[in-house]
Write an enzyme that holds these catalytic residues in place. Sequence first.
Site, PDB file in Angstrom:
ATOM      1  N   THR A 133       6.147   6.116   0.436  1.00 45.62           N
ATOM      2  CA  THR A 133       6.204   5.456   1.605  1.00 45.62           C
ATOM      3  C   THR A 133       5.591   4.051   1.649  1.00 45.62           C
ATOM      4  O   THR A 133       4.479   3.981   1.004  1.00 45.62           O
ATOM      5  CB  THR A 133       5.352   6.511   2.950  1.00 45.62           C
ATOM      6  OG1 THR A 133       5.968   7.515   2.962  1.00 45.62           O
ATOM      7  CG2 THR A 133       5.364   5.665   4.215  1.00 45.62           C
ATOM      8  N   MET A 165       0.823  -1.230  -0.062  1.00 48.08           N
ATOM      9  CA  MET A 165       0.097   0.067  -0.065  1.00 48.08           C
ATOM     10  C   MET A 165       0.908   1.153   0.031  1.00 48.08           C
ATOM     11  O   MET A 165       1.004   1.741   0.858  1.00 48.08           O
ATOM     12  CB  MET A 165      -0.864  -0.130   1.230  1.00 48.08           C
ATOM     13  CG  MET A 165      -2.159   0.580   1.251  1.00 48.08           C
ATOM     14  SD  MET A 165      -2.319   2.270   0.486  1.00 48.08           S
ATOM     15  CE  MET A 165      -1.669   3.199   1.790  1.00 48.08           C
ATOM     16  N   PRO A 166       1.578   1.504  -1.293  1.00 51.05           N
ATOM     17  CA  PRO A 166       2.542   2.794  -0.964  1.00 51.05           C
ATOM     18  C   PRO A 166       1.591   3.859  -0.978  1.00 51.05           C
ATOM     19  O   PRO A 166       0.755   4.150  -1.763  1.00 51.05           O
ATOM     20  CB  PRO A 166       3.327   2.644  -2.282  1.00 51.05           C
ATOM     21  CG  PRO A 166       3.074   1.113  -2.779  1.00 51.05           C
ATOM     22  CD  PRO A 166       1.812   0.662  -2.121  1.00 51.05           C
ATOM     23  N   LEU A 167       2.223   4.940  -0.490  1.00 52.23           N
ATOM     24  CA  LEU A 167       1.610   6.415  -0.478  1.00 52.23           C
ATOM     25  C   LEU A 167       2.719   7.138  -1.190  1.00 52.23           C
ATOM     26  O   LEU A 167       3.822   7.077  -0.642  1.00 52.23           O
ATOM     27  CB  LEU A 167       1.205   6.760   0.961  1.00 52.23           C
ATOM     28  CG  LEU A 167       0.941   8.362   0.882  1.00 52.23           C
ATOM     29  CD1 LEU A 167      -0.420   8.489   0.337  1.00 52.23           C
ATOM     30  CD2 LEU A 167       0.838   8.758   2.362  1.00 52.23           C
TER      31      LEU A 167
END
Length: 126
Positions: free
Chosen positions: A72, A1-3
């Site tokens: 992130t 779940m990259p941001l």
Amino acid sequence: MPLLHIALRSGKPETYRQAIFDSLYRAMRETFSVPEDDQFMAMTEHEAANFRYGTSYLGVARSDDLVFVQITANNTRTLEQKKALFRRIAELLGERPGIRPEDVFVSLVEVEKENWSLGNGLAQYA
């Protein structure tokens, strides 16, 4: 779940900015096995007075087309996956919207899986 947080100088057309989103999502899908529809990205544009960078730090000749990409993500990827991600981002941004590899600056911030809440006040990965 990259941001992802993307920063660039202001003035680029919407098609250019959307191509950045599309290329980054594709690179993450191909190298980090990000699931379909796992797209959480924000872009900020900055006037020249609010966007500073080293024009030749570490021997890389950067221009005003520099794009900062901060990702992130969970700390679950291997070194090889990280290298593949950086390489693929530079390749895809070069193809579309046409950013020189020298102007692609990527920072990966790794976090523990339990440090996410993706909505509803829950720690979905904990």
